[in-house]
Design an enzyme around this catalytic site. Structure first.
Site, short mmCIF file in Angstrom:
data_model
loop_
_atom_site.label_atom_id
_atom_site.label_comp_id
_atom_site.label_asym_id
_atom_site.label_seq_id
_atom_site.Cartn_x
_atom_site.Cartn_y
_atom_site.Cartn_z
CG ASP A 14 -2.03 0.98 1.18
OD1 ASP A 14 -1.90 1.98 0.46
OD2 ASP A 14 -3.04 0.75 1.87
NE ARG A 25 -4.61 3.16 0.12
CZ ARG A 25 -5.73 2.55 0.46
NH1 ARG A 25 -6.90 3.09 0.14
NH2 ARG A 25 -5.70 1.40 1.10
N1 LIG Z 1 -2.83 -2.03 -6.32
C1 LIG Z 1 -4.09 -2.44 -6.22
N2 LIG Z 1 -5.02 -1.53 -5.89
C2 LIG Z 1 -6.28 -1.97 -5.77
C3 LIG Z 1 -6.67 -3.29 -6.01
N3 LIG Z 1 -8.01 -3.38 -5.83
C4 LIG Z 1 -8.43 -2.14 -5.48
N4 LIG Z 1 -7.39 -1.30 -5.44
C5 LIG Z 1 -7.33 0.10 -5.07
O1 LIG Z 1 -7.48 0.16 -3.67
C6 LIG Z 1 -8.06 1.37 -3.32
C7 LIG Z 1 -9.31 1.03 -2.50
O2 LIG Z 1 -9.14 1.56 -1.33
P1 LIG Z 1 -10.26 2.02 -0.32
O3 LIG Z 1 -11.56 1.37 -0.60
O4 LIG Z 1 -10.18 3.51 -0.18
O5 LIG Z 1 -9.62 1.50 1.00
P2 LIG Z 1 -9.39 0.18 1.72
O6 LIG Z 1 -7.94 0.10 2.01
O7 LIG Z 1 -10.04 -0.98 1.06
O8 LIG Z 1 -10.12 0.51 3.10
P3 LIG Z 1 -11.64 0.72 3.43
O9 LIG Z 1 -11.72 2.12 3.92
O10 LIG Z 1 -11.93 -0.25 4.49
O11 LIG Z 1 -12.43 0.49 2.19
C8 LIG Z 1 -8.41 2.10 -4.59
O12 LIG Z 1 -7.39 3.04 -4.88
C9 LIG Z 1 -8.39 0.97 -5.62
O13 LIG Z 1 -8.03 1.43 -6.91
C10 LIG Z 1 -5.65 -4.21 -6.36
O14 LIG Z 1 -5.87 -5.39 -6.54
N5 LIG Z 1 -4.39 -3.74 -6.47
#
Ligand SMILES: Nc1nc2c(ncn2[C@@H]2O[C@H](COP(=O)(O)OP(=O)(O)OP(=O)(O)O)[C@@H](O)[C@H]2O)c(=O)[nH]1
Ligand SMILES: [Zn+2]
EC number: 3.5.4.25
Length: 385
Positions: free
Chosen positions: A317, A319
């Site tokens: 991650d 971010r």
């Molecule tokens: N690198 C990557 N990014 C992904 C994948 N699936 C989803 N994402 C990214 O993950 C992020 C989703 O994050 P959020 O929903 O904000 O956060 P989270 O970490 O799941 O936490 P929550 O607040 O519980 O939803 C977005 O930027 C998506 O584009 C993946 O398989 N790989």
């Protein structure tokens, strides 16, 4: 909410100067279009500067220019994530990134280096050469490639201090300090300012104002979707939503982002107290859309969502949460109730001075395609489902 109600510049003496912020932003653009940039660094008190080109995109012309800078006795180095290096036979080093230098310039070809850098390709043996640890400047160059949302792999040659100035002038190349690259994300977040706002009634919430915040270097705008009129003197219900083109816009079933975004808007509207969705431009957990698609391709070969990131050379991650904290501060909110299952969002916000008074779970049913993704978040990323 007007600009005058908000901004009092954050006093942070560790921030890089605004001029450096802009230079890094220009270098990101240069790297993305295959231009050479010059990075200054020092290791153990000794200056080590490099001329850098991204391994993606890499043209023969660009590579030739780099070789011309190096002179015929010096072959360029390709800096790769350790995981890629291991798959190519490197064994000894445990550093996150390592450099490979082939024995002669004649072995160096742009297509070949591009293949070496591409973690989606299985390769046979490398040309004869050796692995070495990377310098501070090369480490910063990898950071720059990540900021450019390119694969974290670069090709470098050493450059002396005298050569650096001549090259910068003669070829109009940007010169950057490693420290400026490493300080970019923080300074960019601290420089966010409101640039426009408008009322945008939504299907699930009619009284909505969208406010755009732009960093001083001209990077991507983050958005605050303000629902109703949340009070500032008590914890405000918010969601930090990281951009997901596939989930948010085209209804991808690989993740849960679409339902989480729409769900947060309707839950805040239903609460009757108002709240905010911060739409953060950190697609793919901060690796960018193109790399996320690469990560998906790796997941189709059996990697989970975290390992796929690492296989590409990223952290699981990438971010950062300072932009979110800065937007809240400028809008006058100090304390939040956070819609999330992700504990890192809580600590991320708190580390930038926002009080998180409560975590509000934000879980949606799986859809037949994202069970393994959700399970991985629970088992390996510590999500609280
Ligand atoms: N690198 C990557 N990014 C992904 C994948 N699936 C989803 N994402 C990214 O993950 C992020 C989703 O994050 P959020 O929903 O904000 O956060 P989270 O970490 O799941 O936490 P929550 O607040 O519980 O939803 C977005 O930027 C998506 O584009 C993946 O398989 N790989
Ligand atoms: Zn998504």
């Amino acid at each position: 909410m007007t600009q005058s109600s908000a901004v009092t510049a954050q006093n942070d003496s560790n921030l890089i100067p605004a001029t450096d912020l802009v230079t890094v932003s220009r270098a990101v653009a240069d790297l993305r279009r295959g231009e050479i940039v010059l990075v200054q660094g020092h290791d153990n008190g000794e200056a080590h500067n490099v001329a850098v080109i991204a391994a993606e995109p890499l043209s023969q012309h660009g590579l030739q220019r780099l070789c011309d800078i190096a002179g015929s006795d010096t072959a360029p180095a390709i800096v790769l994530p350790r995981v890629r290096a291991k798959s190519l036979g490197q064994t000894a080093k445990d550093d996150p990134f390592v450099a490979f230098v082939s024995d002669g310039q004649s072995d160096v070809d742009a297509n070949r280096l591009g293949e070496i850098a591409n973690p989606l390709l299985d390769l046979d043996a490398l040309p004869a050469g050796e692995w070495r640890p990377i310098s501070m400047a090369e480490n910063a160059a990898i950071r720059l490639a990540k900021l450019a949302r390119l694969l974290p792999a670069v090709v470098t040659v050493p450059v002396s201090a005298d050569q650096l100035e001549t090259l910068a002038r003669a070829q109009n190349l940007l010169v950057l300090q490693s420290e400026s690259i490493n300080g970019y994300e923080n300074a960019s977040a601290a420089s966010l300012r409101q640039v426009s706002e408008a009322r945008v009634p939504l299907e699930d919430a009619e009284n909505v104002t969208v406010i755009a915040f732009r960093p001083e270097d001209g990077g991507q705008e983050h958005l605050a979707i303000v629902i109703d009129e949340p009070a500032k003197d008590k914890p405000v219900l918010i969601r930090l939503h990281s951009e997901c083109f596939t989930g948010d816009l085209i209804g991808s079933l690989r993740c849960d982002c679409g339902p989480q975004l729409r769900g947060a808007i309707s839950e805040i509207a239903k609460s009757g107290q108002g709240g905010i969705v911060l739409y953060l431009r950190q697609e793919g957990r901060g690796i960018g859309l193109v790399n996320k698609l690469r990560a998906y391709a790796l997941q189709d070969r059996g990697f989970d969502t975290l390992d796929a990131n690492e296989e590409l050379g990223f952290d699981a991650d990438e971010r950062v949460y300072r932009p979110a904290a800065e937007m809240l501060r400028q809008m006058g909110f100090e304390s939040v109730r956070l819609l999330t299952n992700n504990p890192e969002k809580l600590t991320g916000l708190e580390s930038w001075g926002v009080t998180v008074s409560e975590r509000v779970p934000h879980k949606f049913p799986s859809n037949g395609h994202n069970e393994f993704y959700l399970q991985t978040k629970k088992d390996r990323a510590g999500h609280l489902f």
